[in-house]
Design a protein around this motif. Structure first.
Motif, PDB file in Angstrom:
ATOM      1  N   GLN A   1       0.819  -1.215   0.000  1.00  0.00           N
ATOM      2  CA  GLN A   1       0.000   0.000   0.000  1.00  0.00           C
ATOM      3  C   GLN A   1       0.853   1.265   0.000  1.00  0.00           C
ATOM      4  O   GLN A   1       0.542   2.224  -0.705  1.00  0.00           O
ATOM      5  N   ALA A   2       1.932   1.278   0.768  1.00  0.00           N
ATOM      6  CA  ALA A   2       2.807   2.452   0.808  1.00  0.00           C
ATOM      7  C   ALA A   2       3.438   2.705  -0.564  1.00  0.00           C
ATOM      8  O   ALA A   2       3.504   3.851  -1.018  1.00  0.00           O
ATOM      9  N   LEU A   3       3.884   1.658  -1.213  1.00  0.00           N
ATOM     10  CA  LEU A   3       4.486   1.812  -2.541  1.00  0.00           C
ATOM     11  C   LEU A   3       3.468   2.321  -3.557  1.00  0.00           C
ATOM     12  O   LEU A   3       3.780   3.179  -4.387  1.00  0.00           O
ATOM     13  N   ILE A   4       2.259   1.809  -3.507  1.00  0.00           N
ATOM     14  CA  ILE A   4       1.224   2.249  -4.450  1.00  0.00           C
ATOM     15  C   ILE A   4       0.867   3.711  -4.205  1.00  0.00           C
ATOM     16  O   ILE A   4       0.713   4.485  -5.151  1.00  0.00           O
ATOM     17  N   ARG A   5       0.767   4.114  -2.947  1.00  0.00           N
ATOM     18  CA  ARG A   5       0.457   5.522  -2.645  1.00  0.00           C
ATOM     19  C   ARG A   5       1.550   6.469  -3.137  1.00  0.00           C
ATOM     20  O   ARG A   5       1.277   7.634  -3.419  1.00  0.00           O
ATOM     21  N   ASN A   6       2.767   5.997  -3.207  1.00  0.00           N
ATOM     22  CA  ASN A   6       3.891   6.855  -3.570  1.00  0.00           C
ATOM     23  C   ASN A   6       4.154   6.936  -5.066  1.00  0.00           C
ATOM     24  O   ASN A   6       5.083   7.618  -5.472  1.00  0.00           O
TER      25      ASN A   6
END
Length: 160
Positions: free
Chosen positions: A109-114
């Motif tokens: 999720q963190a990678l997708i948000r970034n």
């Protein structure tokens, strides 16, 4: 009149490449005891994997909808839901397996948000829902757990 292409394959391929590169650079593996072995296209229920090939990430298209946008002139907006499944196996306690699953879901999720640069038509991309498996199955002391993350990708397409 030319056909309007939604670019499903472009976004899907770019998500696989992006998360695959993150697995190689350790961003996807933060706090995990084992390294993600692969990022694959397809539903984990239809792509067979041996239990020793986890943790792994699977990506496939869920659904989409379209409409006319109020943004820009003669633009069509398309919202596509992509599914991202993170699956882990852990030969320890159920609590430790839960932690592994949670870390992988957090990292995805963190990678997708970034990163929203998966195509030149993507306006935004965000995880909208994450379901964590609450009833793992166990084989010979190995717990297998997963998360299913729904990712909303919003794109604008010009109608000429």
């Amino acid at each position: 009149m030319p056909l309007t292409r939604f670019g499903y394959e472009t976004v899907l391929s770019n998500m696989v490449v992006y998360l695959g590169a993150a697995a190689q650079s350790a961003q996807l593996n933060q706090n995990l005891r084992e390294t993600v072995t692969s990022v694959l296209r397809g539903n984990p229920f239809t792509v067979p994997r041996q239990v020793n090939r986890y943790p792994a990430v699977f990506i496939w298209i869920g659904s989409d909808s379209e409409g006319w946008s109020s943004i820009g002139n003669q633009s069509k907006d398309v919202t596509t839901m992509y599914n991202v499944a993170g699956i882990v196996q852990y030969a320890g306690t159920n609590q430790q397996a839960d932690q592994e699953r949670n870390f992988l879901a957090d990292n995805i999720q963190a990678l997708i948000r970034n990163n929203v640069n998966l195509s030149n038509t993507v306006v935004w991309m965000t995880p909208t829902r994450c379901a964590l498996s609450d009833s793992p199955f166990e084989t010979g002391g190995i717990h297998v757990l997963g998360s299913l993350i729904e990712v909303e990708v919003f794109r604008l397409l010009r109608e000429d």
